[in-house]
Design an enzyme around this catalytic site. Structure first.
Site: not given
Ligand code: IMP
Length: 424
Positions: A13, A16, A40-41, A224
């Site tokens: 977040d 990017k 998410g973008h 991420q």
């Molecule tokens: P997962 O990727 O859904 O398995 O989540 C694992 C961890 O990564 C959690 O703490 C999520 O909040 C974090 N996370 C996954 N995708 C994002 C993102 O796009 N932005 C910020 N945090 C993310």
């Protein structure tokens, strides 16, 4: 420069998306290589808001080919929805513009269900996005995964799903006590979705190989951030992919080349969603103010993001871990006018002062050492920075040893200042 990677240098977040949009316009190919629809973008096209989760942002530009590399975990249901959404936004999505690796691992309904059950009932809550990302990567590394090309053949798909469900059924029946669809139901759904995906499938490795041979400009779009990397991140509170630049080589391929430049997108402060230690987290009204002014809500889950000061030991570490060559400092407008501005320059850890976090360090046990910074009150109306803001930037550059090449104080093109030329 022929290739550039855009990497989040914190916990995701960092902003990017907007930088990828701008630099993507100068590229021929934009590649996603890890993660899935947990990213998410948000983009605004005319008056419509579109959130891209899985499809690379190159899709917004007609001259760009968007590639989803084999390192991505691919949810066919989510893809269908996103495709419809993007098309409704007036964006043309053709198999010429979007190439998906036939070797992407599929996120099945069972993966998503397992993710949700573990988060709700398991002993360790990670705060995942609930999209089935972790269980899909588990299937892949345990060699039980389903690949996109398997969706085209019902027999193969059925056999793989049956094998795949043997262990999960025990968990659903006995541990989580939850209903789940029969294999045949999942076979039919995935087979149908496979027909939609088939025209986009290709050997993306060879496509990238040819593009690179033809001197095409390639942008690798990371999702991420490095601190969520399965190896380099704050384990176990991480995602399940290689979010650092290393993921490019395993998740897409850069045949015969190294990526020329790695741009680390860095928010002027720090945020995190989900669980896990966060040394500079603010629990007071300053943190709330940053959260409010910065609109710090997750684009995928809508969750409030935790906010804190910029953490230089972590940034210094992620710069090293991902070979970041320059920084884009974003959301500077949010910090403008914040009183008692601080940044963390080092940690006290096990009786020693350290200025670079390293893997294995217990972030829950560090004491952040804070430096008082002068409040800057820039309105960013011209190209000049106040001496206070310049000092903030200088402190970052000195600590991490690389230059800030981009300054961003909003999502508009005019709000992003390039101090360095990328793809000139
Ligand atoms: P997962 O990727 O859904 O398995 O989540 C694992 C961890 O990564 C959690 O703490 C999520 O909040 C974090 N996370 C996954 N995708 C994002 C993102 O796009 N932005 C910020 N945090 C993310």
């Amino acid at each position: 420069m022929q290739s550039l990677a855009i990497i989040g240098s914190q916990w995701g977040d960092e902003g990017k998306g907007k930088i990828t949009d701008l630099l993507g316009q100068k590229c021929d190919v934009v590649v996603r290589y890890q993660g899935g629809n947990n990213a998410g973008h948000t983009i605004i096209v005319g008056t419509k808001k579109i959130v891209l989760h899985l499809i690379p942002s190159g899709i917004l530009h007609d001259h760009c080919v968007s590639v989803i590399g084999h390192g991505v975990v691919f949810d066919p249901r989510a893809f269908k929805e996103e495709l419809e959404d993007v098309k409704r936004g007036g964006i043309d999505v053709t198999p010429q513009k979007l190439r998906i690796s036939e070797n992407c691992s599929v996120i099945t309904f069972y993966n998503k269900l397992l993710d949700g059950q573990r988060e709700a009932k398991g002993p360790v809550k990670i705060g995942t996005t609930g999209k089935g990302i972790g269980p899909a990567y588990e299937d892949k590394t345990s060699r039980k995964g389903i690949k996109l090309k398997d969706l085209m053949n019902k027999e193969v798909l059925r056999a793989k799903l049956e094998a795949n469900l043997i262990e999960k059924a025990v968990l659903f029946d006995h541990l989580y006590k939850v209903d789940y669809p029969a294999v045949e139901e999942e076979v039919e759904k995935l087979f149908e979705l496979g027909k939609l995906i088939e025209p986009f499938l290709c050997d993306t490795f060879s496509f990238l190989d040819e593009s690179i041979q033809q001197d095409k400009r390639v942008l690798y779009e990371g999702a991420q951030g490095v601190l969520l990397d399965i190896d380099y991140g704050s384990y176990p509170f991480v995602t399940s992919s290689s979010t650092s630049a290393g993921g490019i080589y395993t998740g897409a391929g850069l045949p015969g080349k190294y990526v020329d430049e790695v741009l680390g997108i860095t928010k002027a402060y720090t945020t995190r969603v989900g669980e896990g230690p966060f040394p500079t987290e603010l629990f007071d009204e300053v943190g709330e103010k940053i959260q409010r002014i910065g609109g710090e809500f997750g684009a995928t889950t809508g969750r409030k993001r935790r906010c804190g000061w910029l953490d230089l030991p972590l940034l210094k570490y992620t710069v090293k871990a991902s070979n970041i060559t320059s920084i884009a400092l974003t959301k500077l407008d949010v910090l403008s006018g914040i009183e008692n501005l601080k940044l963390c320059y080092a940690y006290e850890y096990e009786g020693k002062e350290i200025d670079c976090a390293y893997p294995g360090i217990d972030l829950a046990k560090v004491k952040p050492l804070m430096k008082d910074m002068k409040t800057f009150n820039d309105d960013f109306k011209d190209n000049n920075q106040s001496s206070e803001l310049q000092e903030y930037i200088d402190t970052i550059e000195k600590a991490v040893g690389i230059k800030v090449g981009i300054l961003a104080h909003g999502p508009e093109r005019s709000e992003i200042k390039f101090k360095q030329d990328y793809f000139q």
